[in-house]
Design a protein around this motif. Structure first.
Motif, PDB file in Angstrom:
ATOM      1  N   ALA A   1       0.703  -1.176  -0.048  1.00 40.90           N
ATOM      2  CA  ALA A   1       0.127  -0.016  -0.232  1.00 40.90           C
ATOM      3  C   ALA A   1       0.489   1.490  -0.053  1.00 40.90           C
ATOM      4  CB  ALA A   1      -1.043  -0.414   1.124  1.00 40.90           C
ATOM      5  N   ASP A   2       0.507   2.359  -0.609  1.00 40.38           N
ATOM      6  CA  ASP A   2       1.724   3.449  -0.591  1.00 40.38           C
ATOM      7  C   ASP A   2       1.494   4.499   0.701  1.00 40.38           C
ATOM      8  OD1 ASP A   2       2.807   5.088  -2.037  1.00 40.38           O
ATOM      9  OD2 ASP A   2       0.677   6.464  -2.224  1.00 40.38           O
ATOM     10  N   ARG A   3       2.267   4.327   1.207  1.00 43.50           N
ATOM     11  CA  ARG A   3       2.684   4.528   2.477  1.00 43.50           C
ATOM     12  C   ARG A   3       3.732   5.269   2.508  1.00 43.50           C
ATOM     13  NH1 ARG A   3       3.085  -0.856   2.520  1.00 43.50           N
ATOM     14  NH2 ARG A   3       4.627  -1.690   3.483  1.00 43.50           N
ATOM     15  N   PRO A   4       4.113   6.289   3.569  1.00 46.55           N
ATOM     16  CA  PRO A   4       5.790   7.423   3.591  1.00 46.55           C
ATOM     17  C   PRO A   4       6.812   5.706   3.814  1.00 46.55           C
ATOM     18  CG  PRO A   4       3.791   7.674   5.563  1.00 46.55           C
ATOM     19  CD  PRO A   4       2.825   6.968   4.109  1.00 46.55           C
ATOM     20  N   THR A   5       7.844   5.618   3.867  1.00 46.01           N
ATOM     21  CA  THR A   5       9.173   5.093   4.131  1.00 46.01           C
ATOM     22  C   THR A   5      10.332   5.590   4.476  1.00 46.01           C
ATOM     23  OG1 THR A   5       9.824   4.940   1.501  1.00 46.01           O
ATOM     24  CG2 THR A   5       7.689   3.039   2.432  1.00 46.01           C
ATOM     25  N   ARG A   6      11.208   4.956   5.263  1.00 42.12           N
ATOM     26  CA  ARG A   6      11.966   5.486   5.920  1.00 42.12           C
ATOM     27  C   ARG A   6      13.171   6.235   4.820  1.00 42.12           C
ATOM     28  NH1 ARG A   6      15.591   1.045   8.452  1.00 42.12           N
ATOM     29  NH2 ARG A   6      14.428  -0.562   7.030  1.00 42.12           N
ATOM     30  N   ARG A   7      13.003   5.724   3.476  1.00 40.24           N
ATOM     31  CA  ARG A   7      13.907   6.553   2.098  1.00 40.24           C
ATOM     32  C   ARG A   7      12.688   7.546   2.036  1.00 40.24           C
ATOM     33  NH1 ARG A   7      18.814   6.098  -0.538  1.00 40.24           N
ATOM     34  NH2 ARG A   7      18.613   3.764   0.073  1.00 40.24           N
TER      35      ARG A   7
ATOM     36  N   GLY B   1      -1.771  -2.419 -11.738  1.00 36.36           N
ATOM     37  CA  GLY B   1      -3.618  -2.426 -11.043  1.00 36.36           C
ATOM     38  C   GLY B   1      -3.028  -2.332  -9.448  1.00 36.36           C
ATOM     39  N   TYR B   2      -1.592  -1.333  -8.774  1.00 39.27           N
ATOM     40  CA  TYR B   2      -1.399  -1.478  -7.543  1.00 39.27           C
ATOM     41  C   TYR B   2      -0.524   0.374  -7.453  1.00 39.27           C
ATOM     42  CZ  TYR B   2       2.710  -2.266  -9.028  1.00 39.27           C
ATOM     43  OH  TYR B   2       4.449  -2.442 -10.242  1.00 39.27           O
ATOM     44  N   GLY B   3      -0.751   0.729  -5.806  1.00 39.19           N
ATOM     45  CA  GLY B   3       0.703   1.620  -5.985  1.00 39.19           C
ATOM     46  C   GLY B   3       1.386   1.085  -4.620  1.00 39.19           C
ATOM     47  N   THR B   4       1.980   1.858  -4.622  1.00 38.71           N
ATOM     48  CA  THR B   4       3.821   1.911  -3.947  1.00 38.71           C
ATOM     49  C   THR B   4       4.192   2.939  -3.931  1.00 38.71           C
ATOM     50  OG1 THR B   4       5.759   0.294  -4.601  1.00 38.71           O
ATOM     51  CG2 THR B   4       4.960   1.274  -6.212  1.00 38.71           C
ATOM     52  N   ALA B   5       4.944   2.658  -2.067  1.00 38.44           N
ATOM     53  CA  ALA B   5       5.799   3.489  -1.990  1.00 38.44           C
ATOM     54  C   ALA B   5       7.642   3.931  -2.146  1.00 38.44           C
ATOM     55  CB  ALA B   5       5.755   3.326  -0.398  1.00 38.44           C
TER      56      ALA B   5
ATOM     57  N   ALA C   1      -1.624   9.131  -2.361  1.00 43.21           N
ATOM     58  CA  ALA C   1      -3.659   8.775  -2.179  1.00 43.21           C
ATOM     59  C   ALA C   1      -4.569   9.620  -1.023  1.00 43.21           C
ATOM     60  CB  ALA C   1      -4.070   6.988  -1.820  1.00 43.21           C
ATOM     61  N   SER C   2      -3.846   9.911   0.078  1.00 43.65           N
ATOM     62  CA  SER C   2      -4.196  11.345   0.929  1.00 43.65           C
ATOM     63  C   SER C   2      -4.260  12.286   0.818  1.00 43.65           C
ATOM     64  CB  SER C   2      -3.648   9.794   2.628  1.00 43.65           C
ATOM     65  OG  SER C   2      -4.443   8.802   2.516  1.00 43.65           O
ATOM     66  N   GLY C   3      -3.436  12.787  -0.169  1.00 44.83           N
ATOM     67  CA  GLY C   3      -2.823  13.524  -0.489  1.00 44.83           C
ATOM     68  C   GLY C   3      -1.881  14.557  -0.019  1.00 44.83           C
ATOM     69  N   ARG C   4      -0.623  13.468   0.930  1.00 41.56           N
ATOM     70  CA  ARG C   4      -0.092  13.775   1.863  1.00 41.56           C
ATOM     71  C   ARG C   4       1.530  13.974   0.485  1.00 41.56           C
ATOM     72  NH1 ARG C   4       0.612   9.024   5.681  1.00 41.56           N
ATOM     73  NH2 ARG C   4       0.390   7.707   3.761  1.00 41.56           N
ATOM     74  N   THR C   5       2.335  14.970   0.604  1.00 37.58           N
ATOM     75  CA  THR C   5       4.089  14.837   0.031  1.00 37.58           C
ATOM     76  C   THR C   5       4.857  13.917   0.517  1.00 37.58           C
ATOM     77  OG1 THR C   5       3.049  17.466  -0.455  1.00 37.58           O
ATOM     78  CG2 THR C   5       5.339  16.879  -0.699  1.00 37.58           C
ATOM     79  N   LEU C   6       4.671  13.533  -0.020  1.00 39.66           N
ATOM     80  CA  LEU C   6       5.952  11.505  -0.547  1.00 39.66           C
ATOM     81  C   LEU C   6       7.148  12.050  -0.974  1.00 39.66           C
ATOM     82  CD1 LEU C   6       3.704   8.949   0.560  1.00 39.66           C
ATOM     83  CD2 LEU C   6       5.190  10.615   2.039  1.00 39.66           C
TER      84      LEU C   6
END
Length: 478
Positions: free
Chosen positions: A16-22, A391-395, A444-449
């Motif tokens: 799922a698209d989410r913030p990560t360490r890098r 077909g997917y999202g990724t961080a 997807a939530s509008g956060r800047t990554l």
């Protein structure tokens, strides 16, 4: 993999698209770079990036090619002259058409405790320190990589020391403790390294506050080679280098004009068929995009594992070489398979291969490599729908670029496919170049990554052809 606890590394699969360490690290550096007035990224030597306009979209007329100011460069030490230019303390240089650095007369012995096993062992050691390399582009980030052979009973440590633009130095930072196997030590990065102005995030040395204008203007690399006392065995290092970069903040990148079409016959492997297998290595196949991509390209160049090497894998598992690649790229400190230099070092351990971690400026540069028969592994992040057909999202996800269609679209072996038969994908050129080359994005939530800014692994023969040498030189690799 959440970034809350460990803000430095990418997810290594289509989670799922989410913030990560890098992502957190790159976003901070990217935002600061814009404040400091940085310019668009391009690898050293890649003057052929085609940019019709600065709008990020193709213009109505013929493409206008310009030469962006470089914001990344890669420098390596590989030749006999390179090795002898450094400071050797107990190391020797082997002769031949592929010179290497070896352990000669040890400086002494050291008792070292492996933090991941608790075992204390005595090792002989020797060191080699590269001459100072002054960056053409003062950097906010540096990523080293190396190619080496480490027989049983040997290993190496890679370190980097930077000189800031104010003339002061960083400490000697450990950038990796590495062995091809995992019986003598646990290969690992080292957390908790910082001098208050720069920090090591797994495999990346990063300036903490790029908005201050502080940069790394120069650096030195140091290798320490280890072996069991009296064994006579030695590591051999064929290549060591680093990529320094100061990539600006950007949501979009200029569109490039399609070049020649070509598709390379790269093996196709899915990471998804390994979900649940060997969860001790980064939770199993769902996170194995880096080792799966690396294994695909290693086999493209003829790298094969023997039945003896694969004997530890459950015989009921398909494609056991992917399990093997995950185990032998695993970083025991980061607790994942996504350490960029470890992936390159794994591939380069196959006979006749070498590799680097670098940044490319454009799909034009990638096309030049494909035209010379060199596929590449790219790192990108996106929300579902940004890359049509994925077909997917990724961080953070790695895949192999294996060619281009006549229309200029990207042909990729995407290991996130549900089966080997579905690995080959065609992605729209404009979408792919943006999700790969940008440094800033919205989730997807509008956060800047953030995005990787064009990071890639390049794996190629130890003795490349003339055409391959020309293509590599054009993207700053020799």
């Amino acid at each position: 993999m959440s970034s809350a606890a460990q803000p430095s590394r990418p997810a290594t699969g289509p989670a799922a698209d989410r913030p990560t360490r890098r992502s957190v690290l790159t976003a901070a550096v990217a935002v600061a770079a814009v404040t400091a007035g940085a310019v668009p990224a391009v690898a050293a030597g890649a003057a052929d990036a085609g940019d019709p306009a600065d709008t990020g979209e193709p213009g109505p007329g013929p493409a206008v090619h310009r030469v962006p100011a470089p914001t990344a460069e890669y420098r390596s030490w590989t030749t006999h002259a390179d090795w002898t230019s450094g400071t050797a303390r107990g190391t020797l240089v082997t002769a031949g058409d592929r010179p290497g650095l070896t352990l000669g007369t040890p400086l002494g012995t050291a008792d070292l405790t492996d933090p991941h096993t608790g075992t204390t062992a005595t090792w002989e050691y020797a060191t080699w320190t590269a001459p100072v390399h002054r960056l053409g582009v003062p950097a906010t980030e540096l990523v080293p990589s190396w190619n080496a052979e480490t027989p049983a009973g040997t290993w190496l440590q890679a370190e980097l020391r930077g000189t800031y633009t104010d003339g002061t130095d960083t400490p000697w930072y450990v950038m990796g403790r590495w062995a091809a196997g995992d019986q003598d030590i646990r290969r690992a990065s080292v957390d908790g390294q910082s001098d208050g102005r720069s920090t090591v995030w797994t495999d990346t040395l990063a300036v903490d506050d790029a908005a201050s204008g502080l940069r790394v203007a120069a650096y030195r690399l140091r290798l320490t080679l280890y072996r069991r006392p009296g064994s006579g065995a030695t590591p051999t290092v064929w290549r060591v280098g680093a990529m320094g970069s100061d990539v600006p903040d950007r949501f979009t990148v200029p569109a490039t004009v399609p070049g020649a079409a070509r598709e390379l016959a790269v093996p196709r492997y899915s990471q998804e068929i390994h979900v649940g297998q060997y969860p001790e290595y980064d939770n199993g196949g769902e996170a194995w995009c880096s080792p799966t991509s690396t294994q695909m390209i290693a086999e493209y160049w003829g790298g094969r594992l023997t039945p003896e090497q694969l004997a530890w894998v459950d015989p009921d598992f398909a494609d056991p070489q992917i399990c093997h690649a995950a185990r032998y790229t695993y970083d025991h400190e980061y607790a994942g398979c996504g350490n960029w230099p470890f992936g390159v070092a794994y591939a380069a351990a196959f006979a006749g291969l070498q590799g680097v971690v670098t940044r490319l400026p454009s799909l034009t540069a990638a096309e030049r490599l494909i035209a010379a028969g060199i596929p590449l592994i790219t790192s990108q992040s996106f929300v579902k729908g940004e890359l049509t057909g994925a077909g997917y999202g990724t961080a953070g996800h790695l895949m192999t670029v294996i060619g281009f269609t006549p229309d200029g679209d990207v042909i990729a072996n995407d290991p996130a496919a549900p089966s080997n038969a579905e690995v080959r994908r065609v992605y729209r050129r404009r979408e792919f170049e943006n999700v790969w080359l940008r440094t800033k994005r919205l989730d997807a939530s509008g956060r800047t990554l953030s995005g990787s800014g064009g990071v890639c692994y390049l794996l190629f023969p130890a003795r490349p052809t003339a055409a391959q040498c020309t293509a590599l030189a054009a993207v700053g690799v020799r």
